[in-house]
Design a protein around this motif. Sequence first.
Motif, PDB file in Angstrom:
ATOM      1  N   VAL A  18       0.951  -1.275   0.009  1.00 48.96           N
ATOM      2  CA  VAL A  18      -0.119  -0.022  -0.007  1.00 48.96           C
ATOM      3  C   VAL A  18       0.967   1.344  -0.078  1.00 48.96           C
ATOM      4  O   VAL A  18       1.782   1.390   0.798  1.00 48.96           O
ATOM      5  CB  VAL A  18      -0.954  -0.094   1.365  1.00 48.96           C
ATOM      6  CG1 VAL A  18      -1.803   1.358   1.102  1.00 48.96           C
ATOM      7  CG2 VAL A  18      -1.752  -1.264   1.384  1.00 48.96           C
ATOM      8  N   SER A  19       0.621   2.105  -0.828  1.00 48.94           N
ATOM      9  CA  SER A  19       1.319   3.441  -0.918  1.00 48.94           C
ATOM     10  C   SER A  19       0.514   4.647  -0.996  1.00 48.94           C
ATOM     11  O   SER A  19      -0.439   4.691  -1.954  1.00 48.94           O
ATOM     12  CB  SER A  19       2.325   3.347  -1.876  1.00 48.94           C
ATOM     13  OG  SER A  19       3.161   4.674  -1.833  1.00 48.94           O
ATOM     14  N   ASP A  21       2.361   7.548  -0.957  1.00 46.56           N
ATOM     15  CA  ASP A  21       3.495   8.376  -0.843  1.00 46.56           C
ATOM     16  C   ASP A  21       3.279   9.166  -2.349  1.00 46.56           C
ATOM     17  O   ASP A  21       2.768   8.513  -3.227  1.00 46.56           O
ATOM     18  CB  ASP A  21       5.024   7.571  -1.179  1.00 46.56           C
ATOM     19  CG  ASP A  21       6.055   8.596  -1.112  1.00 46.56           C
ATOM     20  OD1 ASP A  21       6.612   8.916  -0.262  1.00 46.56           O
ATOM     21  OD2 ASP A  21       6.591   8.812  -2.147  1.00 46.56           O
ATOM     22  N   ILE A  22       3.840  10.674  -2.289  1.00 45.43           N
ATOM     23  CA  ILE A  22       3.682  11.398  -3.441  1.00 45.43           C
ATOM     24  C   ILE A  22       4.258  10.664  -4.621  1.00 45.43           C
ATOM     25  O   ILE A  22       3.785  10.919  -5.625  1.00 45.43           O
ATOM     26  CB  ILE A  22       4.226  13.089  -3.126  1.00 45.43           C
ATOM     27  CG1 ILE A  22       3.676  13.732  -4.203  1.00 45.43           C
ATOM     28  CG2 ILE A  22       5.446  12.854  -2.775  1.00 45.43           C
ATOM     29  CD1 ILE A  22       2.360  13.891  -4.570  1.00 45.43           C
ATOM     30  N   ALA A  23       5.460  10.172  -4.603  1.00 48.03           N
ATOM     31  CA  ALA A  23       6.217   9.434  -5.618  1.00 48.03           C
ATOM     32  C   ALA A  23       5.271   8.500  -6.464  1.00 48.03           C
ATOM     33  O   ALA A  23       5.058   8.602  -7.611  1.00 48.03           O
ATOM     34  CB  ALA A  23       7.340   8.930  -5.369  1.00 48.03           C
ATOM     35  N   ASP A  24       4.624   7.768  -5.361  1.00 50.98           N
ATOM     36  CA  ASP A  24       3.799   6.549  -6.185  1.00 50.98           C
ATOM     37  C   ASP A  24       2.617   7.278  -6.782  1.00 50.98           C
ATOM     38  O   ASP A  24       2.220   6.839  -7.871  1.00 50.98           O
ATOM     39  CB  ASP A  24       3.518   5.468  -5.060  1.00 50.98           C
ATOM     40  CG  ASP A  24       4.814   4.829  -4.747  1.00 50.98           C
ATOM     41  OD1 ASP A  24       5.644   4.350  -5.761  1.00 50.98           O
ATOM     42  OD2 ASP A  24       5.122   4.563  -3.636  1.00 50.98           O
ATOM     43  N   TYR A  26       1.833  10.198  -7.905  1.00 55.54           N
ATOM     44  CA  TYR A  26       2.003  10.636  -9.229  1.00 55.54           C
ATOM     45  C   TYR A  26       2.192   9.814 -10.293  1.00 55.54           C
ATOM     46  O   TYR A  26       1.723  10.117 -11.382  1.00 55.54           O
ATOM     47  CB  TYR A  26       3.227  11.730  -8.895  1.00 55.54           C
ATOM     48  CG  TYR A  26       3.459  12.563 -10.017  1.00 55.54           C
ATOM     49  CD1 TYR A  26       2.528  13.848 -10.127  1.00 55.54           C
ATOM     50  CD2 TYR A  26       4.357  12.478 -11.107  1.00 55.54           C
ATOM     51  CE1 TYR A  26       2.787  14.621 -11.146  1.00 55.54           C
ATOM     52  CE2 TYR A  26       4.458  13.293 -12.021  1.00 55.54           C
ATOM     53  CZ  TYR A  26       3.580  14.383 -12.141  1.00 55.54           C
ATOM     54  OH  TYR A  26       3.965  15.454 -13.335  1.00 55.54           O
ATOM     55  N   VAL A  27       3.027   8.776 -10.110  1.00 56.36           N
ATOM     56  CA  VAL A  27       3.205   7.929 -11.403  1.00 56.36           C
ATOM     57  C   VAL A  27       2.040   7.067 -11.680  1.00 56.36           C
ATOM     58  O   VAL A  27       1.873   6.993 -12.976  1.00 56.36           O
ATOM     59  CB  VAL A  27       4.420   6.900 -10.934  1.00 56.36           C
ATOM     60  CG1 VAL A  27       4.586   5.680 -11.878  1.00 56.36           C
ATOM     61  CG2 VAL A  27       5.950   7.673 -11.024  1.00 56.36           C
ATOM     62  N   TYR A  28       1.081   6.773 -10.678  1.00 57.18           N
ATOM     63  CA  TYR A  28      -0.108   6.020 -10.824  1.00 57.18           C
ATOM     64  C   TYR A  28      -1.150   6.837 -11.525  1.00 57.18           C
ATOM     65  O   TYR A  28      -2.269   6.614 -11.405  1.00 57.18           O
ATOM     66  CB  TYR A  28      -0.458   5.147  -9.543  1.00 57.18           C
ATOM     67  CG  TYR A  28       0.437   3.865  -9.629  1.00 57.18           C
ATOM     68  CD1 TYR A  28      -0.067   2.748 -10.056  1.00 57.18           C
ATOM     69  CD2 TYR A  28       1.590   3.917  -8.869  1.00 57.18           C
ATOM     70  CE1 TYR A  28       0.738   1.470  -9.969  1.00 57.18           C
ATOM     71  CE2 TYR A  28       2.430   2.938  -8.857  1.00 57.18           C
ATOM     72  CZ  TYR A  28       1.855   1.520  -9.605  1.00 57.18           C
ATOM     73  OH  TYR A  28       2.624   0.347  -9.109  1.00 57.18           O
ATOM     74  N   VAL A  42      -2.587   3.617  -3.577  1.00 53.04           N
ATOM     75  CA  VAL A  42      -2.260   2.504  -4.598  1.00 53.04           C
ATOM     76  C   VAL A  42      -2.116   1.283  -3.741  1.00 53.04           C
ATOM     77  O   VAL A  42      -1.292   1.172  -2.851  1.00 53.04           O
ATOM     78  CB  VAL A  42      -0.669   2.716  -5.419  1.00 53.04           C
ATOM     79  CG1 VAL A  42      -0.883   1.892  -6.505  1.00 53.04           C
ATOM     80  CG2 VAL A  42      -0.989   3.977  -6.155  1.00 53.04           C
TER      81      VAL A  42
ATOM     82  N   TRP B  34       6.778  -1.852  -8.436  1.00 53.97           N
ATOM     83  CA  TRP B  34       5.834  -0.928  -8.398  1.00 53.97           C
ATOM     84  C   TRP B  34       6.349  -0.263  -9.724  1.00 53.97           C
ATOM     85  O   TRP B  34       7.463   0.022 -10.112  1.00 53.97           O
ATOM     86  CB  TRP B  34       6.028   0.267  -7.384  1.00 53.97           C
ATOM     87  CG  TRP B  34       5.522  -0.337  -5.935  1.00 53.97           C
ATOM     88  CD1 TRP B  34       6.279  -1.201  -5.058  1.00 53.97           C
ATOM     89  CD2 TRP B  34       4.291   0.032  -5.386  1.00 53.97           C
ATOM     90  NE1 TRP B  34       5.672  -1.440  -3.961  1.00 53.97           N
ATOM     91  CE2 TRP B  34       4.279  -0.817  -4.074  1.00 53.97           C
ATOM     92  CE3 TRP B  34       3.395   0.909  -5.594  1.00 53.97           C
ATOM     93  CZ2 TRP B  34       3.453  -0.789  -3.139  1.00 53.97           C
ATOM     94  CZ3 TRP B  34       2.299   1.067  -4.697  1.00 53.97           C
ATOM     95  CH2 TRP B  34       2.525   0.069  -3.407  1.00 53.97           C
ATOM     96  N   THR B  36       6.506   2.832 -10.185  1.00 51.21           N
ATOM     97  CA  THR B  36       7.358   3.974  -9.886  1.00 51.21           C
ATOM     98  C   THR B  36       8.851   3.400  -9.977  1.00 51.21           C
ATOM     99  O   THR B  36       9.870   4.221 -10.295  1.00 51.21           O
ATOM    100  CB  THR B  36       7.075   4.359  -8.323  1.00 51.21           C
ATOM    101  OG1 THR B  36       5.542   4.324  -8.362  1.00 51.21           O
ATOM    102  CG2 THR B  36       7.430   5.774  -8.059  1.00 51.21           C
ATOM    103  N   LEU B  45       8.521  11.172 -12.882  1.00 48.59           N
ATOM    104  CA  LEU B  45       8.827  11.883 -11.631  1.00 48.59           C
ATOM    105  C   LEU B  45       9.662  12.815 -12.019  1.00 48.59           C
ATOM    106  O   LEU B  45       9.524  14.305 -11.492  1.00 48.59           O
ATOM    107  CB  LEU B  45       9.410  11.001 -10.745  1.00 48.59           C
ATOM    108  CG  LEU B  45       8.765   9.928  -9.845  1.00 48.59           C
ATOM    109  CD1 LEU B  45       9.591   8.936  -9.006  1.00 48.59           C
ATOM    110  CD2 LEU B  45       7.777  10.520  -9.250  1.00 48.59           C
TER     111      LEU B  45
END
Lengths: 479, 352
Positions: A18-19, A21-24, A26-28, A42, B34, B36, B45
Amino acid sequence: MVELDIEKLREIVGKENVSDDIADLYVYSSDASVHQAMPSVVVRPGKTEEVQEILRYANQNKIPVVARGAGSGMSGHAVPIDGGIVLDMKRMNRILDIRPEDLLVKVEPGVINDELNKVLKPHNFFFPPTPSSGNICTIGGMIGTNASGNRAVKYGGTRDAVLGLKVVLANGDLVTLGTNTKTDASGYQLARLIVGSEGTLGIVVEATLLISPLPKFKAMAVANFDKLEDAGNAISKVMSSGITPSMVELMDNVAITAVNKALGLGLPDVSAIIIFECNGMVKEAVDYEMNAITKICEVHNGSGIKMTDDPKEMARIYEGRKKLFPSLSRFGDGLVSTSLADDMAVPVSKIAIAVHEIHEIAKRNNVVMSAYGHCGSGLIHTKILMDPTKESQWEDAKKAVAETYEFVRSIGGTTSGEHGIALSKAPAMKLERKDSLEMMRAIKRALDPNNILNPHKMMDAPDDWTTATRLRYNVRGGQ
Amino acid sequence: MEAKNLKKFEQEMNTCIRCAYCSEECPVIVQKGWDTDGARGKVALSYGLLSGDLEPTQSIADKLFQCTLCRNCESKCPSGVEVCDIITSARADLVEKGYASDIHNTVIKNIKETGNIYGDTEVMAPLQEGEVPLFVGCQYLSRPNKTKKYIKILEKLGINVKVGREICCGFPMEVLGFKDDLEKHKGQFKVLFPHKEAITLCPTCTVFLRVGHDVDAKHILQIILDKLPEANLDMKVTFHDPCDFSRGLKIIDEPRQILEKLGVEVVEMKNNKGNSSCCGGGGGLLMSDSKLSDDIALARIRQAIDTGADTVITTCPTCETVLKKAATQIKELEGKDIVVRNIEDIIWKGLK
């Protein structure tokens, strides 16, 4: 942002899956489409029971859930327009049962298309739907979009290769749809309904797929055409001649230029080429069909036709075609390939006129449009090449997309042949299928009364794709 | 944030159509899973940092530094997107905002203060006069026996190399995001190494001498291939292509031809040649995330074991170190044996 209980989700699938986090996030928030919208979280489930628990929780709390495979969809299927939970299904990637004697295989949705075929190869079988993205796309994503690819001309698309499905419904219930046989007249064909439903009716957690024996012989050829019309007429003639090619691909001059630039394929600088392939268990039969297609191409002024059954050469040609879409970004300085108006289908006899009109529409609207695709099954891919940082180019693209679909409808074609609708094609589909939109909505309401499963897509998507979500490009003003 | 390094790559990032073909066999996404973690995620990113959608955070920095820069993504990208340049530019912008890890800061400080990554002024090869300049590089400077062996191999084949004082090629500054430091370093490098051509030992230095310093650098294997006499070592090995060797320098056939000349049979791993899998040691990952680096190395050593060969040969000192550690771990974890050796050992044995 939707309020949700992240701890609850961590309890279900484990904290490492489970995430928020802003990085994940944003990518998703994006896929291979032009769209972008942030999820709240996510989640990566690993088994059916986890998917059920997640959906029970989401349904009780009216939280949107968007399933995602490889995230390679081109119309915004995996973009969570209302936020909520993105379910990354790639952890569910087991091949559960291989039964060549029954012509079937059972898989989880995260299995990658090419990986499945690698496992089937020692059994001398394969799973026929072959998207160009087969190296990364998941079976779940293929089912969601009813993907097909270049061998659909002989074997059909994903819907034709799905015998049965296990699906988690919006309320968390698990249902088994379809069966293990190729023929099935037992009630509504609900498995076929789920195929192409883009995650709006349920989450697929297991698929029973029809597999085919690997053909022993295969040959391929490339024919050059100075006139696009001749190429279109040749394709129509081939398809109505009784021959069953395993691939008939058209590439226009824009596409030829792009792959030559990006991949150094050295294709001739002509108006169009057709790549055709025949396969089968009897060499003489394959040769007969290849020769028959060659003759038809020659009658329609096709030239430079080189036939090959050398696996390396066939792989080289095939790879070039597979990588065409991303290669289009190398067509010209400042122009990049955007996934717009990308997969309409037209009656086979209308291919030449459609490709011609697409080029005219592009000229009128200050963009470049390529036309290529699995034309043996009437499928035309057109990407719009433009400068995505300029606001004016999005206005141009919007007009070009609308005019393209209007023309496709006028000749009896359809909005999407294999990539699906989601967001960017929804306005066109709503015009094309206006008589059945309410039927679609009634089905959606019956299965997902709280509208949590990939909401506001297809028939419920906004009417203007340019503002449906923010665009994922750094758009600035200017001409 | 101001993203002066990424700004140059806006068009390149727009060119990326986010198809995700780059995720196929990306060593990081294979381990972590992931989106990411793959190249597409890292490009997204980077784009977010450039457009202002994202402000730098430690998690974003972690993701962008969790990459071995193995170029697998570039080899899979049909649009030819310069993914590694985008990632190193994002790193440079992050470093300017203070997101360099302590270990990376230390390495760069070492280079600036002592000329090598170890911070040890005594690290140097025995100086000698000769006809062709040899660039030894930090990794071989710290492995004097291997360096001597290579120099003796060259001597036996009639090539006298000149070994002078040298400093790090600066590649760590490039990949860890210290681009401003690199520009200053290049000037010092030129003073000590003013040559237009050189023989090199390390694949990574070879790449960077070419692209960073405009030196016509040739790897030692390219030089000795034709001169090497045949031998009959009667070994069966598998070969690990270092990323900078097969994808960076496009040197694929030469090591295999050398091994064949020496009577060594090569059985290929599942991922080989231009499609080789990374050892996990590149891009600064070995220093900043040793757990992830170890996991990638274990996956690679399992591929080597699956070939049935009892030895894996490579040509890069970092790959050798990382894979040796993985071989030790696999012995402990799964009781399987495999020996890791650098190719100069085999060449030396063949010449004896």
